[in-house]
Design an enzyme around this catalytic site. Sequence first.
Site, PDB file in Angstrom:
ATOM      1  N   ASP A   1       0.841  -1.183   0.000  1.00 41.22           N
ATOM      2  CA  ASP A   1       0.000   0.000   0.000  1.00 41.22           C
ATOM      3  C   ASP A   1       0.891   1.254   0.000  1.00 41.22           C
ATOM      4  O   ASP A   1       1.813   1.352  -0.807  1.00 41.22           O
ATOM      5  CB  ASP A   1      -0.960  -0.057   1.198  1.00 41.22           C
ATOM      6  CG  ASP A   1      -2.045   0.994   1.166  1.00 41.22           C
ATOM      7  OD1 ASP A   1      -3.087   0.751   0.532  1.00 41.22           O
ATOM      8  OD2 ASP A   1      -1.853   2.062   1.791  1.00 41.22           O
TER       9      ASP A   1
ATOM     10  N   ASP B   1      -7.746  -8.380  -4.068  1.00 40.16           N
ATOM     11  CA  ASP B   1      -7.564  -6.957  -3.793  1.00 40.16           C
ATOM     12  C   ASP B   1      -7.904  -6.159  -5.046  1.00 40.16           C
ATOM     13  O   ASP B   1      -7.089  -6.066  -5.966  1.00 40.16           O
ATOM     14  CB  ASP B   1      -6.132  -6.658  -3.357  1.00 40.16           C
ATOM     15  CG  ASP B   1      -5.925  -5.173  -3.086  1.00 40.16           C
ATOM     16  OD1 ASP B   1      -6.921  -4.486  -2.777  1.00 40.16           O
ATOM     17  OD2 ASP B   1      -4.781  -4.701  -3.190  1.00 40.16           O
TER      18      ASP B   1
ATOM     19  N   HIS C   1      -6.728  -6.996   0.592  1.00 35.53           N
ATOM     20  CA  HIS C   1      -5.753  -5.911   0.463  1.00 35.53           C
ATOM     21  C   HIS C   1      -4.691  -5.999   1.553  1.00 35.53           C
ATOM     22  O   HIS C   1      -3.504  -5.845   1.287  1.00 35.53           O
ATOM     23  CB  HIS C   1      -6.477  -4.567   0.534  1.00 35.53           C
ATOM     24  CG  HIS C   1      -5.574  -3.390   0.364  1.00 35.53           C
ATOM     25  ND1 HIS C   1      -4.911  -3.113  -0.817  1.00 35.53           N
ATOM     26  CD2 HIS C   1      -5.204  -2.407   1.237  1.00 35.53           C
ATOM     27  CE1 HIS C   1      -4.184  -2.018  -0.670  1.00 35.53           C
ATOM     28  NE2 HIS C   1      -4.341  -1.573   0.565  1.00 35.53           N
TER      29      HIS C   1
END
Length: 321
Positions: free
Chosen positions: A134, A263, A293
């Site tokens: 991320d 995701d 995710h």
Amino acid sequence: MSLRSISSGILRTPNSAFVNLLDYPFQPNYIDLSNPGSIGDGKTKLRLHYLDEGNQSSPETILLLHGEPSWSYLYRHFIPKLKQYRVIAVDLIGFGKSDKPTNKNDYTYQRHVNWIREFIENLNLNNITLFCQDWGSLIGLQLVGTNGVGDRFARVVAANGGLPTGDGKISKGFIQWLDFASQQTEMDVGRVIKSGVVKDMKQEEIDAYNAPFPNEQYQAGALVFPLLVPITPENPSSEYNRQAWKNLKNFNRPFLTLFSDSDPITAGLDKILQSMIPGAKNQSHTTITDAGHFLQEDKPHEIVEHLIKFIKDNPLILARL
């Protein structure tokens, strides 16, 4: 819980918020980072929290970078399995046990890159195996592609993340997340994490993700981070990432992708990284199944096994060539 102000415009979550967290027995470490001159009184340094575990004598350092809106709690199951190495997990400014500026304008992409660079240089970290996911990827991959500091990285593992320049197509999943985040004045962080995890989470785990944020005044970073992703070519950080990509396209050190199968936000970015980064050739790229995710929550032990194998398959002396 009342506000704990370090100076005008900077909050610090009280230690009492982190008492008896499930599966998080680690000792805190802190470092003061420079203030760009506009946060709070412009003079107070920002305190960054990090974990420094494992074998302090190891020539190998594993750097774990989290994203939005998580913190180093995300890596609690990684650290005990990696104790043969030195393992460092950072809380980005605005998250976890690190200081939290209250003004959203104090958060910029490049400030976060500069703070992590300062952290790496102050601790003089070398022979780094980066694991990033991320926003950890947005920050970490730019640093890998930056002259000087990039030489400190021996290997990279990218998981559900990338390095956008705003020149390509943005996933529908990210647009949906951006629309949601832009409408929030406060965020149920634990619920956000749970929504990005396939497995059932314990209430104590959800509570631990909420712990850094006693109320919405601590959440400026969590609320603004999605808006900082460069999704247009003219974004202030787009050019920094373009410059980083010039180096990443010549990055010959081992590079592995470990993306999950569930995701919608980052799906497909692994193929881009594999095709554009030379060090990704001939690596055992793996899709982590039944994971969302936040794949560190869903499949921590499986991911660590891949990470250790990646390190062993690419010995340091070869990785540094």
